[in-house]
Design an enzyme around this catalytic site. Structure first.
Site, PDB file in Angstrom:
ATOM      1  CG  ASP A 225      -3.635   2.121  -8.430  1.00 40.70           C
ATOM      2  OD1 ASP A 225      -4.745   2.646  -8.669  1.00 40.70           O
ATOM      3  OD2 ASP A 225      -2.950   2.422  -7.435  1.00 40.70           O
ATOM      4  CE  LYS A 275     -15.050  -9.808  19.436  1.00 40.24           C
ATOM      5  NZ  LYS A 275     -14.646 -11.207  19.113  1.00 40.24           N
ATOM      6  CG  ASP A 330      -6.520   0.854  -4.423  1.00 35.73           C
ATOM      7  OD1 ASP A 330      -5.620   0.789  -5.274  1.00 35.73           O
ATOM      8  OD2 ASP A 330      -6.499   1.650  -3.468  1.00 35.73           O
TER       9      ASP A 330
END
Length: 348
Positions: A225, A275, A330
């Site tokens: 896949d 962050k 993916d």
């Protein structure tokens, strides 16, 4: 690289001699060299035709008609580098020279483009349920979903075939008849396909225990896949040159913490990072294994690739990573499937 002994000419040769050399060499080209084998130029039948049309005699010399600034390559140049130059300049042959400009051979571009068939097998894992894709996989196995104008699995097989890997094994389980009915023995795609039926889902490595007798040399394993344009030949060469037992294709994954991270030492704030982004390498679902790895896989049990690589590592065998920088996706969720369809024609 082709031998050039029978297509060499001295600059004092006649056009008649050049015609004989070009005709006998079957490469449509002659190499003009000096007494020290240094490259002076190249000569094609096109050069000769133009010379004859301008009034030259076949018994005249080639010194005024051969091309004196040919494109050359070095032994250290990769196939991709040579192809890039050849395609840009629409060349059919490129001489290979050393640092002294002495001719070592000649590369025919058609030979570079044509993949050489390799005996190494490609195992494609296509037995998953694909439940995260909901209704799309109710009647269609995930590897058979169309991206672009064909099933994902067909793009994978064609990409391997492009590099000469045409011996395919597909491990099937869920809706296996859909895959077998579509591909058959693979002959319509110019490959040979065998099927291994998992009666129960056995994981990305467990299914390999069903095909031990087929895997006698290094082989690929890839999830059915994935869409990628990785150079499989480079992965194979890397695995072979490093004498690895297992080589795992890896992909860099970035994760940004959405908050300011407070760093604390002994209860005191030492710093604050706003962050931050953390980088990891994750498995890309593409592997190359040597037959020795098969002895580490238990019979008839669910066994996945991370467990196999842990075994390889724990037994002090060589397990390597192969970073994948090329396109890779993916297709696990609906948004991945939509992204794949939007990017397919640009990438493939």
């Amino acid at each position: 690289m082709k031998n050039i002994q029978n297509i060499k000419l001295k600059p004092t040769a006649t056009i008649r001699e050049a015609l004989a050399v070009i005709d006998s060499g079957a490469m449509q080209i002659a190499i003009v060299v000096d007494d020290e084998n240094r490259l002076l130029g190249t000569l094609t039948d096109g050069n000769i035709r133009r010379g004859l049309l301008s009034g030259l005699s076949v018994d005249g010399g080639i010194k005024d008609i051969y091309f004196k600034t040919p494109t050359v390559a070095k032994m250290s140049d990769t196939k991709e580098e040579i192809l890039k130059v050849a395609l840009a300049k629409k060349l059919h042959q490129i001489p290979i020279v050393n640092e002294l400009n002495c001719v070592l051979g000649i590369v025919e571009i058609d030979e570079l483009i044509k993949p050489k068939d390799k005996t190494n097998r490609v195992v494609l894992m296509a037995g998953g349920l694909g439940t995260r894709l909901g209704e799309l996989t109710k009647t269609t196995p995930k590897p058979m979903l169309h991206v672009g104008n064909k099933p994902i699995l067909q793009t994978i097989i064609e990409n391997f075939s492009k590099y000469g890997y045409t011996n395919i094994i597909i491990s099937v389980n869920y809706l296996s008849h859909v895959i077998e009915d579509y591909f058959g023995d693979g002959s319509t795609l110019g490959v040979s396909i065998e099927y291994i039926h998992e009666k129960e889902r056995m994981g990305t490595a467990g299914a390999l225990s069903l095909m031990r007798n087929l895997l006698k040399e290094p082989f690929f394993v890839m999830n059915g896949d994935l869409l990628t344009n990785v150079n499989f030949e480079h992965l194979h060469d890397f695995h072979k040159s490093q004498e690895a037992i297992g080589t795992m294709g890896v992909r860099e994954y970035d994760f940004q913490v959405p908050y300011g991270v407070v760093n604390i030492e002994d209860g005191r704030i030492s710093s604050i990072t706003e962050k931050p982004t953390h980088k990891f390498f994750v498995s890309a679902g593409i592997y190359m294994l040597s037959p020795k790895a098969l002895s580490l896989i238990p019979d008839g049990e669910f066994f996945d690739m991370p467990s196999l690589f842990e075994k390889i590592i724990n037994e002090d065998n060589k397990a390597l990573s192969f970073p994948i920088h090329e396109y890779w996706l993916d297709i696990g969720r609906i948004n991945d499937y939509e992204q794949a369809n939007s990017e397919y024609y640009e990438v493939f």
